[in-house]
Motif scaffolding. Sequence first.
Motif, PDB file in Angstrom:
ATOM      1  N   UNK A 110       0.759  -1.293   0.071  1.00  0.00           N
ATOM      2  CA  UNK A 110       0.001   0.011  -0.005  1.00  0.00           C
ATOM      3  C   UNK A 110       0.923   1.281   0.101  1.00  0.00           C
ATOM      4  N   UNK A 111       2.011   1.290   0.904  1.00  0.00           N
ATOM      5  CA  UNK A 111       2.847   2.473   0.830  1.00  0.00           C
ATOM      6  C   UNK A 111       3.547   2.583  -0.367  1.00  0.00           C
ATOM      7  N   UNK A 112       3.978   1.673  -1.165  1.00  0.00           N
ATOM      8  CA  UNK A 112       4.641   1.799  -2.506  1.00  0.00           C
ATOM      9  C   UNK A 112       3.837   2.311  -3.527  1.00  0.00           C
ATOM     10  N   UNK A 113       2.471   1.767  -3.354  1.00  0.00           N
ATOM     11  CA  UNK A 113       1.545   2.093  -4.557  1.00  0.00           C
ATOM     12  C   UNK A 113       1.163   3.443  -4.444  1.00  0.00           C
ATOM     13  N   UNK A 118       1.118   8.919  -6.705  1.00  0.00           N
ATOM     14  CA  UNK A 118       1.456  10.195  -6.565  1.00  0.00           C
ATOM     15  C   UNK A 118       2.410  10.835  -7.964  1.00  0.00           C
ATOM     16  N   UNK A 119       3.274   9.847  -8.268  1.00  0.00           N
ATOM     17  CA  UNK A 119       4.068  10.219  -9.419  1.00  0.00           C
ATOM     18  C   UNK A 119       3.144  10.550 -10.691  1.00  0.00           C
ATOM     19  N   UNK A 120       2.046   9.721 -10.829  1.00  0.00           N
ATOM     20  CA  UNK A 120       0.848   9.636 -11.848  1.00  0.00           C
ATOM     21  C   UNK A 120       0.401  10.980 -11.826  1.00  0.00           C
ATOM     22  N   UNK A 193      11.011  -1.065 -11.039  1.00  0.00           N
ATOM     23  CA  UNK A 193       9.745  -0.032 -11.592  1.00  0.00           C
ATOM     24  C   UNK A 193      10.270   1.224 -12.093  1.00  0.00           C
ATOM     25  N   UNK A 194      10.022   1.823 -13.026  1.00  0.00           N
ATOM     26  CA  UNK A 194      10.200   2.969 -13.716  1.00  0.00           C
ATOM     27  C   UNK A 194       9.009   3.699 -14.302  1.00  0.00           C
ATOM     28  N   UNK A 195       8.637   4.936 -13.988  1.00  0.00           N
ATOM     29  CA  UNK A 195       7.451   5.710 -14.492  1.00  0.00           C
ATOM     30  C   UNK A 195       8.193   6.924 -15.332  1.00  0.00           C
ATOM     31  N   UNK A 196       7.818   6.991 -16.469  1.00  0.00           N
ATOM     32  CA  UNK A 196       8.245   8.015 -17.366  1.00  0.00           C
ATOM     33  C   UNK A 196       6.982   8.913 -17.779  1.00  0.00           C
ATOM     34  N   UNK A 199       3.982  14.268 -20.236  1.00  0.00           N
ATOM     35  CA  UNK A 199       3.120  15.467 -20.136  1.00  0.00           C
ATOM     36  C   UNK A 199       1.563  15.326 -20.320  1.00  0.00           C
ATOM     37  N   UNK A 200       1.080  16.356 -19.716  1.00  0.00           N
ATOM     38  CA  UNK A 200      -0.588  16.347 -19.945  1.00  0.00           C
ATOM     39  C   UNK A 200      -1.156  15.271 -19.118  1.00  0.00           C
ATOM     40  N   UNK A 201      -0.448  14.450 -18.056  1.00  0.00           N
ATOM     41  CA  UNK A 201      -0.959  13.586 -17.340  1.00  0.00           C
ATOM     42  C   UNK A 201      -1.034  12.051 -17.713  1.00  0.00           C
TER      43      UNK A 201
END
Length: 262
Positions: A110-113, A118-120, A193-196, A199-201
């Motif tokens: 839950x903490x990790x998700x 938040x990053x999204x 895990x990587x988030x990229x 732009x614009x959400x």
Amino acid sequence: MALAGALVWATTAHATSPVDIPSTMSQGALAIAHAPPGSAVRVNGKPVRVGADGVFVFGAGRDEQGPLKIDVAGRAYSVAVTPRDWPIERVEGVPPKTVNPPPAIAARIEREQALVVAARNRDDAREDFNHGFTWPVTGRISGRFGNQRIYNGDPKAPHSGMDIAVPEGTPVKAPAAGVVTFANPDLYLTGGTVLLDHGFGLSSNFLHLSRIDVKVGQRVQQGQVIGAAGKTGRATGPHVHWGFNWFGVRLDPLLLPGIQAP
């Protein structure tokens, strides 16, 4: 060929108007639309960013029934959503502790998700999404977006992205330019895990990586290597999970502009 009903680039639904919005789109699809620059735009009542060139984006989630209501400077538009069939995928051999984790592990998940969510939520003005997308790796599609997942006989949430089976260590490339907003080599469920952020959400996420080659805040270009395929986290074999979001709405990477089904 792209899946039927996938309108990822806006089509001119109103020939006499400068507004360019698709009249229909598939569940799981992204729409890239246009309004007169400076217009206020709302999607189902929520304000969305409009670029200096008038571009704006929105998505239809897996279970979206529609129609989506688009308001451009007080003028109403309606976008019908085409339903899709969602097959059942049975995945066996998954470590039991990742399917039904004990309370302490569930709290960690839950903490990790929460960090990933938040990053999204970023809403940068960059229009990296506006140049099309390419495959992060080339391989067999071993899991499709939206399919109901049953792990070791236990029904779970629908699959949130597309799995591409490739050998461990295969370089993973950015499907479009963007900024790295999250990078962690050891999340419990998703491993490396990587988030990229494009732009614009709009953002891509890459899961189960065996290696991460980028850092948070780093700007990357389309085709740049961001890591390597692996089987970390809840995985039964080496592959790349490519997920795509419009803020909290999960979309199908196979329906993105430039992507063609194998």
